[in-house]
Design an enzyme around this catalytic site. Structure first.
Site, PDB file in Angstrom:
ATOM      1  CG  ASN A  39      -1.837  -1.191   1.291  1.00 56.09           C
ATOM      2  OD1 ASN A  39      -2.048  -1.882   0.306  1.00 56.09           O
ATOM      3  ND2 ASN A  39      -2.372  -1.465   2.467  1.00 56.09           N
ATOM      4  CG  ASP A 106      -6.594 -18.951   4.444  1.00 53.61           C
ATOM      5  OD1 ASP A 106      -5.667 -19.617   4.956  1.00 53.61           O
ATOM      6  OD2 ASP A 106      -7.250 -19.331   3.466  1.00 53.61           O
ATOM      7  CE1 TYR A 169       1.529  -7.628  19.157  1.00 58.74           C
ATOM      8  CE2 TYR A 169      -0.710  -6.851  19.585  1.00 58.74           C
ATOM      9  CZ  TYR A 169       0.289  -7.806  19.741  1.00 58.74           C
ATOM     10  OH  TYR A 169       0.039  -8.938  20.475  1.00 58.74           O
ATOM     11  CB  THR A 242      -2.028   8.086  13.050  1.00 61.53           C
ATOM     12  OG1 THR A 242      -2.011   6.750  13.580  1.00 61.53           O
ATOM     13  CG2 THR A 242      -1.289   8.109  11.721  1.00 61.53           C
ATOM     14  CD  GLU A 245      -9.617  13.170  18.651  1.00 60.35           C
ATOM     15  OE1 GLU A 245     -10.410  13.652  19.486  1.00 60.35           O
ATOM     16  OE2 GLU A 245      -8.967  13.848  17.841  1.00 60.35           O
ATOM     17  CG  ASP A 282      -0.608   0.371   5.196  1.00 57.34           C
ATOM     18  OD1 ASP A 282       0.179   0.210   6.149  1.00 57.34           O
ATOM     19  OD2 ASP A 282      -1.494  -0.439   4.891  1.00 57.34           O
TER      20      ASP A 282
END
Length: 342
Positions: A39, A106, A169, A242, A245, A282
């Site tokens: 991306n 998957d 993460y 970033t 909210e 990204d």
């Protein structure tokens, strides 16, 4: 000559339910391709850079479709190794209002997860490159991929390439303990560190005060404290986050914070109505890299460009951010009206 940038990771086949259908309602899926570093490469190609994506894909029609999808948006695929048994897949159910989106992976034993160091000539890959970007997803997909990531980082630094990481993460791929062990080691190669509040805590062990993204409560002083600690521990040139909210799955506030060792700078904030939030982080990373490289390290401009670019991405279906520099510039210069352009 356009700047050469390199990203490395996994591109997956994405199967999305139509509209806002649940998995249990779906009778067909929409097909796109995407993945964190892919991306970012697409964003940078859109902005006119010589963007190269490094991965491994099977020598079959699905692997070729993934390659073709990257080429369609201007990404250089010369360094993609071919082989292995499968393309990773992920399924997406898009949420709305108070119902969150859901992802089912998957991707076990995908081609890049099983790739060997011998599949890539990193000296050639990083020749004349100015930037290398990876994310915490790539070393999480397998032990072999973690080793491969470090080999790429060593080669990048040997060639004097600036390195950025999006900590990213993913709890479905590894535990916080596994993430800290692997990622703490990799930080020695990183110049620009990007991550949100969960990433900083789960991957590197830093928690920003009382921030709780689920309640929309942002405690900026907490971020400032951990940014200083992260810079002191790892020597990053920039630490960036970033600031999402999350009012609901449909509406978010979106801004960002950067620290250069002397000054904290927060971007302007956008209230966004979400069409597709996958790839939002990204698109931010891609915007930040473009902003830093194109402005000779004007980090305030870079942050505003990154936030504007990623705000626009939230309005676009699919993983890729298909916007131009001019469109981002128009937004960050004050035109957020959404009026028809004709």
């Amino acid at each position: 000559m356009s700047k050469k940038v390199v990203t490395m990771g996994e591109i997956m086949l994405r199967l999305s339910t139509k509209g806002y259908e649940r998995f249990t309602q779906a009778e067909s899926f929409d097909v796109v391709y995407g993945g964190g570093e892919a991306n970012v490469a697409v964003s940078l190609a859109n902005y006119g850079f010589d963007a190269h994506f490094v991965t491994k894909l099977p020598e079959n029609p699905i692997g070729q479709s993934a390659v073709n999808h990257l080429r369609r948006f201007g990404v250089n695929t010369d360094y993609i190794a071919r082989g292995g048994d499968r393309v990773g897949i992920y399924y997406l159910e898009t949420g709305a209002s108070m119902r969150p989106s859901k992802v089912v992976y998957d991707r076990a034993d995908s081609a890049i997860a099983e790739a060997d160091i011998e599949d890539f000539d990193f000296d050639e890959i990083f020749k004349d490159a100015e930037w290398f970007h990876f994310s915490g997803i790539t070393p999480a997909i397998s032990k072999k991929a973690a080793v491969l990531t470090e080999k790429a980082l060593i080669a990048a630094k040997k060639h004097g390439v600036t390195v950025s990481v999006d900590l990213n993460y993913r709890k479905k791929l590894w535990t916080p303990e596994e993430a800290k062990e692997v990622m703490t080691n990799l930080m020695q190669y990183v110049d620009v560190c990007i991550g949100n509040e969960e990433d900083a805590e789960k991957v590197l062990g830093f928690k920003p005060g009382e921030t709780d993204v689920t309640s929309g409560n942002l405690e900026l002083d907490g971020y400032k404290t951990i940014f200083k600690q992260m810079k002191e521990k790892f020597g990053f040139k920039y630490v960036v986050t970033t600031l999402r909210e999350s009012y609901s799955a449909s509406d978010n506030g979106w801004s960002a914070l950067i620290y250069d060792g002397n000054e904290f700078y927060r971007s302007k904030k956008y209230d966004i109505r979400i069409v597709d939030r996958v790839g939002g982080g990204d698109s931010f990373a891609g915007g930040l890299i473009y902003g830093l490289l194109s402005s000779n390290d004007d980090f305030k401009y870079a942050l505003e460009f990154a936030v504007g670019a990623s705000a626009l991405k939230h309005t676009i279906k699919g993983d890729f951010n298909l916007v131009t520099v001019d469109e981002v510039e128009t937004l960050i210069n004050g035109d957020a009206s959404g009026r028809v352009q004709r």
